[in-house]
Design an enzyme around this catalytic site. Structure first.
Site, PDB file in Angstrom:
ATOM      1  N   ILE A  29       0.841  -1.205   0.000  1.00  0.00           N
ATOM      2  CA  ILE A  29       0.000   0.000   0.000  1.00  0.00           C
ATOM      3  C   ILE A  29       0.881   1.262   0.000  1.00  0.00           C
ATOM      4  O   ILE A  29       0.567   2.250  -0.674  1.00  0.00           O
ATOM      5  CB  ILE A  29      -0.978  -0.011   1.190  1.00  0.00           C
ATOM      6  CG1 ILE A  29      -1.895  -1.235   1.084  1.00  0.00           C
ATOM      7  CG2 ILE A  29      -1.809   1.271   1.228  1.00  0.00           C
ATOM      8  CD1 ILE A  29      -2.807  -1.459   2.280  1.00  0.00           C
ATOM      9  N   ASP A  73      11.408   2.397   5.947  1.00  0.00           N
ATOM     10  CA  ASP A  73      10.965   1.014   6.137  1.00  0.00           C
ATOM     11  C   ASP A  73      12.186   0.234   6.621  1.00  0.00           C
ATOM     12  O   ASP A  73      13.193   0.157   5.918  1.00  0.00           O
ATOM     13  CB  ASP A  73      10.451   0.434   4.801  1.00  0.00           C
ATOM     14  CG  ASP A  73       9.714  -0.879   4.987  1.00  0.00           C
ATOM     15  OD1 ASP A  73       8.574  -1.001   4.507  1.00  0.00           O
ATOM     16  OD2 ASP A  73      10.272  -1.802   5.623  1.00  0.00           O
ATOM     17  N   ALA A 124      -3.755   2.424   8.186  1.00  0.00           N
ATOM     18  CA  ALA A 124      -3.095   1.117   8.357  1.00  0.00           C
ATOM     19  C   ALA A 124      -3.869   0.267   9.361  1.00  0.00           C
ATOM     20  O   ALA A 124      -4.721  -0.536   8.984  1.00  0.00           O
ATOM     21  CB  ALA A 124      -1.651   1.313   8.784  1.00  0.00           C
ATOM     22  N   ARG A 125      -3.603   0.468  10.634  1.00  0.00           N
ATOM     23  CA  ARG A 125      -4.263  -0.299  11.687  1.00  0.00           C
ATOM     24  C   ARG A 125      -4.416   0.600  12.901  1.00  0.00           C
ATOM     25  O   ARG A 125      -3.525   1.413  13.183  1.00  0.00           O
ATOM     26  CB  ARG A 125      -3.381  -1.493  12.104  1.00  0.00           C
ATOM     27  CG  ARG A 125      -3.602  -2.747  11.297  1.00  0.00           C
ATOM     28  CD  ARG A 125      -4.846  -3.504  11.763  1.00  0.00           C
ATOM     29  NE  ARG A 125      -5.121  -4.702  10.990  1.00  0.00           N
ATOM     30  CZ  ARG A 125      -5.870  -4.747   9.897  1.00  0.00           C
ATOM     31  NH1 ARG A 125      -6.407  -3.665   9.397  1.00  0.00           N
ATOM     32  NH2 ARG A 125      -6.089  -5.898   9.282  1.00  0.00           N
ATOM     33  N   ASP A 153      -8.672   6.330   9.224  1.00  0.00           N
ATOM     34  CA  ASP A 153      -9.633   5.344   8.714  1.00  0.00           C
ATOM     35  C   ASP A 153      -9.733   4.182   9.697  1.00  0.00           C
ATOM     36  O   ASP A 153     -10.659   3.381   9.618  1.00  0.00           O
ATOM     37  CB  ASP A 153      -9.159   4.828   7.342  1.00  0.00           C
ATOM     38  CG  ASP A 153     -10.143   3.864   6.704  1.00  0.00           C
ATOM     39  OD1 ASP A 153     -11.351   4.198   6.662  1.00  0.00           O
ATOM     40  OD2 ASP A 153      -9.726   2.771   6.255  1.00  0.00           O
ATOM     41  N   GLU A 194     -12.040   0.088  17.695  1.00  0.00           N
ATOM     42  CA  GLU A 194     -13.103  -0.185  16.720  1.00  0.00           C
ATOM     43  C   GLU A 194     -14.015  -1.252  17.306  1.00  0.00           C
ATOM     44  O   GLU A 194     -13.514  -2.186  17.924  1.00  0.00           O
ATOM     45  CB  GLU A 194     -12.492  -0.689  15.399  1.00  0.00           C
ATOM     46  CG  GLU A 194     -11.746   0.413  14.675  1.00  0.00           C
ATOM     47  CD  GLU A 194     -11.230  -0.030  13.304  1.00  0.00           C
ATOM     48  OE1 GLU A 194     -11.825  -0.922  12.688  1.00  0.00           O
ATOM     49  OE2 GLU A 194     -10.235   0.534  12.857  1.00  0.00           O
ATOM     50  N   HIS A 199     -13.097   2.776   8.630  1.00  0.00           N
ATOM     51  CA  HIS A 199     -12.355   1.612   8.145  1.00  0.00           C
ATOM     52  C   HIS A 199     -12.879   1.118   6.789  1.00  0.00           C
ATOM     53  O   HIS A 199     -13.317  -0.031   6.656  1.00  0.00           O
ATOM     54  CB  HIS A 199     -12.380   0.481   9.180  1.00  0.00           C
ATOM     55  CG  HIS A 199     -11.204  -0.457   9.040  1.00  0.00           C
ATOM     56  ND1 HIS A 199     -10.690  -1.152  10.098  1.00  0.00           N
ATOM     57  CD2 HIS A 199     -10.446  -0.807   7.964  1.00  0.00           C
ATOM     58  CE1 HIS A 199      -9.667  -1.896   9.679  1.00  0.00           C
ATOM     59  NE2 HIS A 199      -9.504  -1.693   8.381  1.00  0.00           N
ATOM     60  N   ILE A 200     -12.802   2.005   5.797  1.00  0.00           N
ATOM     61  CA  ILE A 200     -13.343   1.673   4.467  1.00  0.00           C
ATOM     62  C   ILE A 200     -12.255   1.624   3.391  1.00  0.00           C
ATOM     63  O   ILE A 200     -12.554   1.689   2.200  1.00  0.00           O
ATOM     64  CB  ILE A 200     -14.423   2.697   4.037  1.00  0.00           C
ATOM     65  CG1 ILE A 200     -13.878   4.137   4.123  1.00  0.00           C
ATOM     66  CG2 ILE A 200     -15.681   2.538   4.869  1.00  0.00           C
ATOM     67  CD1 ILE A 200     -14.723   5.154   3.372  1.00  0.00           C
ATOM     68  N   GLY A 201     -10.982   1.510   3.838  1.00  0.00           N
ATOM     69  CA  GLY A 201      -9.877   1.554   2.872  1.00  0.00           C
ATOM     70  C   GLY A 201     -10.036   0.581   1.708  1.00  0.00           C
ATOM     71  O   GLY A 201      -9.791   0.927   0.552  1.00  0.00           O
TER      72      GLY A 201
HETATM   73  N1  NAD Z   1      -7.722   0.810   5.886  1.00  0.00           N
HETATM   74  C1  NAD Z   1      -8.006  -0.376   5.371  1.00  0.00           C
HETATM   75  O1  NAD Z   1      -9.162  -0.714   5.127  1.00  0.00           O
HETATM   76  C2  NAD Z   1      -6.880  -1.335   5.066  1.00  0.00           C
HETATM   77  C3  NAD Z   1      -7.031  -2.244   4.008  1.00  0.00           C
HETATM   78  C4  NAD Z   1      -5.969  -3.097   3.719  1.00  0.00           C
HETATM   79  C5  NAD Z   1      -4.826  -3.075   4.503  1.00  0.00           C
HETATM   80  N2  NAD Z   1      -4.719  -2.203   5.555  1.00  0.00           N
HETATM   81  C6  NAD Z   1      -3.516  -2.172   6.391  1.00  0.00           C
HETATM   82  O2  NAD Z   1      -2.482  -1.470   5.717  1.00  0.00           O
HETATM   83  C7  NAD Z   1      -1.222  -1.862   6.263  1.00  0.00           C
HETATM   84  C8  NAD Z   1      -0.204  -2.086   5.162  1.00  0.00           C
HETATM   85  O3  NAD Z   1      -0.614  -3.141   4.313  1.00  0.00           O
HETATM   86  P1  NAD Z   1       0.322  -3.647   3.116  1.00  0.00           P
HETATM   87  O4  NAD Z   1      -0.489  -4.566   2.292  1.00  0.00           O
HETATM   88  O5  NAD Z   1       1.010  -2.497   2.463  1.00  0.00           O
HETATM   89  O6  NAD Z   1       1.404  -4.489   3.945  1.00  0.00           O
HETATM   90  P2  NAD Z   1       2.878  -4.894   3.489  1.00  0.00           P
HETATM   91  O7  NAD Z   1       3.273  -6.035   4.339  1.00  0.00           O
HETATM   92  O8  NAD Z   1       2.943  -5.039   1.997  1.00  0.00           O
HETATM   93  O9  NAD Z   1       3.756  -3.604   3.877  1.00  0.00           O
HETATM   94  C9  NAD Z   1       4.019  -3.215   5.187  1.00  0.00           C
HETATM   95  C10 NAD Z   1       5.423  -2.628   5.214  1.00  0.00           C
HETATM   96  O10 NAD Z   1       5.649  -2.065   6.507  1.00  0.00           O
HETATM   97  C11 NAD Z   1       7.008  -2.306   6.839  1.00  0.00           C
HETATM   98  N3  NAD Z   1       7.161  -2.168   8.280  1.00  0.00           N
HETATM   99  C12 NAD Z   1       6.957  -3.087   9.255  1.00  0.00           C
HETATM  100  N4  NAD Z   1       7.159  -2.526  10.464  1.00  0.00           N
HETATM  101  C13 NAD Z   1       7.499  -1.232  10.239  1.00  0.00           C
HETATM  102  C14 NAD Z   1       7.826  -0.148  11.084  1.00  0.00           C
HETATM  103  N5  NAD Z   1       7.811  -0.266  12.412  1.00  0.00           N
HETATM  104  N6  NAD Z   1       8.121   1.053  10.522  1.00  0.00           N
HETATM  105  C15 NAD Z   1       8.121   1.196   9.175  1.00  0.00           C
HETATM  106  N7  NAD Z   1       7.820   0.200   8.319  1.00  0.00           N
HETATM  107  C16 NAD Z   1       7.503  -0.998   8.855  1.00  0.00           C
HETATM  108  C17 NAD Z   1       7.293  -3.689   6.297  1.00  0.00           C
HETATM  109  O11 NAD Z   1       8.679  -3.893   6.099  1.00  0.00           O
HETATM  110  C18 NAD Z   1       6.529  -3.659   4.977  1.00  0.00           C
HETATM  111  O12 NAD Z   1       7.342  -3.251   3.894  1.00  0.00           O
HETATM  112  C19 NAD Z   1      -1.527  -3.087   7.131  1.00  0.00           C
HETATM  113  O13 NAD Z   1      -1.573  -2.678   8.474  1.00  0.00           O
HETATM  114  C20 NAD Z   1      -2.899  -3.515   6.686  1.00  0.00           C
HETATM  115  O14 NAD Z   1      -3.581  -4.191   7.723  1.00  0.00           O
HETATM  116  C21 NAD Z   1      -5.719  -1.328   5.840  1.00  0.00           C
END
Ligand code: NAD
Length: 316
Positions: free
Chosen positions: A157, A176, A243-244, A268, A273, A291-293
């Site tokens: 993302i 990262d 993110a979360r 989001d 939640e 939470h609609i990402g």
């Molecule tokens: N808002 C939403 O509805 C929604 C939808 C999908 C995913 N998400 C969330 O988005 C987030 C990212 O998803 P993604 O698919 O890109 O995951 P991903 O695993 O592809 O990428 C996450 C990145 O974060 C890095 N990382 C880990 N710990 C870190 C830290 N402390 N500081 C900096 N970087 C760090 C990892 O090395 C990795 O490259 C997740 O938390 C996921 O749950 C939210």
């Protein structure tokens, strides 16, 4: 074979599964009735999103279960390792919603820099009586072009977000701990593409340089952004968390907004939640979504198709 999609599945997924001979059950079964239902209906595949929990009780007591599928990314609601130890395949669709989440980040950013989050609250109330005052209040907009976006977590993302930012003419800096450099392919509508390299820098440098910060890390045990990190940011910076919940310290966020250290923020996702803190909901400098990402038709279709493909590959 029977598939129970307990939290729903897009038509694309239903069609692909039915064409391959699976029976898709769209009933929503209450959590405490799931074990009985899975057994009496001999369900082979249980598909969930984030609502249904798949814990040891289900894994231990449902011998017909061969696959647990999560439509989306995070699998915090599934005992993944335990299920795999017991021979059950656990699948998800990590890439399907990346672009949708990235677009939501920009929906918030574009909205905040032109005060849309506030204007949409106040126009229905005062648009006819205080038009000129509102116009003045929202007159100091800024453009995103030319500004610096700091991305914390440059995975799927984070990269999708970086591509949109680069397309807009923003400078992108990223932190990262597990990635040193990325080569992004930015595709245009006619399949032309350009490649763009980003070398990651320290978290502190990202926080110092960025006008806007977007968080894209997995769920963590500790806050990634708390008061110490807010202090490092530029005065008046703006931050987005899609993110979360628990990645940003929400109390520190409210303090940073109140002191003016940061000007605006978008959330989001929330620590509590589905009942976010009222101090967040009522804050005029927060742009909020529930939470609609990943909640777009396109993402849900990709999720459905990807789950179906994986199930067919494993079971056929
Ligand atoms: N808002 C939403 O509805 C929604 C939808 C999908 C995913 N998400 C969330 O988005 C987030 C990212 O998803 P993604 O698919 O890109 O995951 P991903 O695993 O592809 O990428 C996450 C990145 O974060 C890095 N990382 C880990 N710990 C870190 C830290 N402390 N500081 C900096 N970087 C760090 C990892 O090395 C990795 O490259 C997740 O938390 C996921 O749950 C939210």
């Amino acid at each position: 074979m029977k598939v129970l999609a307990n939290d729903g599945i897009a038509t694309s997924g239903i069609n692909a599964l039915e064409e391959a001979g699976f029976e898709v059950d769209l009933t929503t079964i209450a959590q405490d009735e799931l074990v009985d239902y899975l057994n009496s209906n001999e369900i082979s595949v249980l598909l969930v999103r984030s609502a249904t929990k798949v814990r040891k009780d289900i894994i231990d007591n449902c011998p017909s279960l061969k696959i647990i599928g999560r439509g989306g990314v995070g699998m915090d609601n599934i005992d993944v390792e335990y299920a795999r130890e017991k021979g059950i395949k656990v699948i998800n669709t990590p890439a399907a919603s990346s672009h949708s989440v990235a677009e939501l980040v920009f929906a918030h950013l574009f909205g905040m820099v032109r005060f849309l989050h506030e204007s949409n609250r106040n126009m229905p109330l005062y648009g006819d009586s205080k038009f000129k005052q509102l116009k003045k209040s929202y007159a100091k907009g800024v453009e995103l072009r030319g500004k610096t976006l700091g991305i914390i977590g440059i995975g799927r993302i984070g990269q999708a977000t970086a591509k949109i930012a680069l397309g807009l003419g923003m400078k992108v800096v990223a932190y990262d701990p597990f990635i040193d450099a990325i080569n992004l392919e930015i595709e245009f509508f006619d399949h032309q593409a350009v490649f763009f390299n980003i070398n990651t820098i320290s978290k502190e440098e990202v926080l110092k340089q960025a006008d806007f910060i977007s968080l894209h890390v997995p769920a963590q045990n500790e806050y990634v952004i708390s008061s110490k990190e807010f202090e490092m940011m530029k005065d008046g910076a703006c931050i987005v968390n899609a993110a979360r919940g628990g990645v940003i310290d929400e109390d520190a966020l409210v303090s940073a907004l109140e002191s003016g250290k940061i000007s605006k923020a978008a959330l989001d996702v929330f620590e509590n939640e589905p009942t976010p803190e009222i101090q967040l909901l009522m804050n005029p400098n927060l742009s909020l979504t529930p939470h609609i990402g990943a909640a777009t038709g396109e993402a849900q279709n990709r999720i459905g198709t990807e789950l179906a493909q994986q199930i067919i590959e494993i079971l056929n």
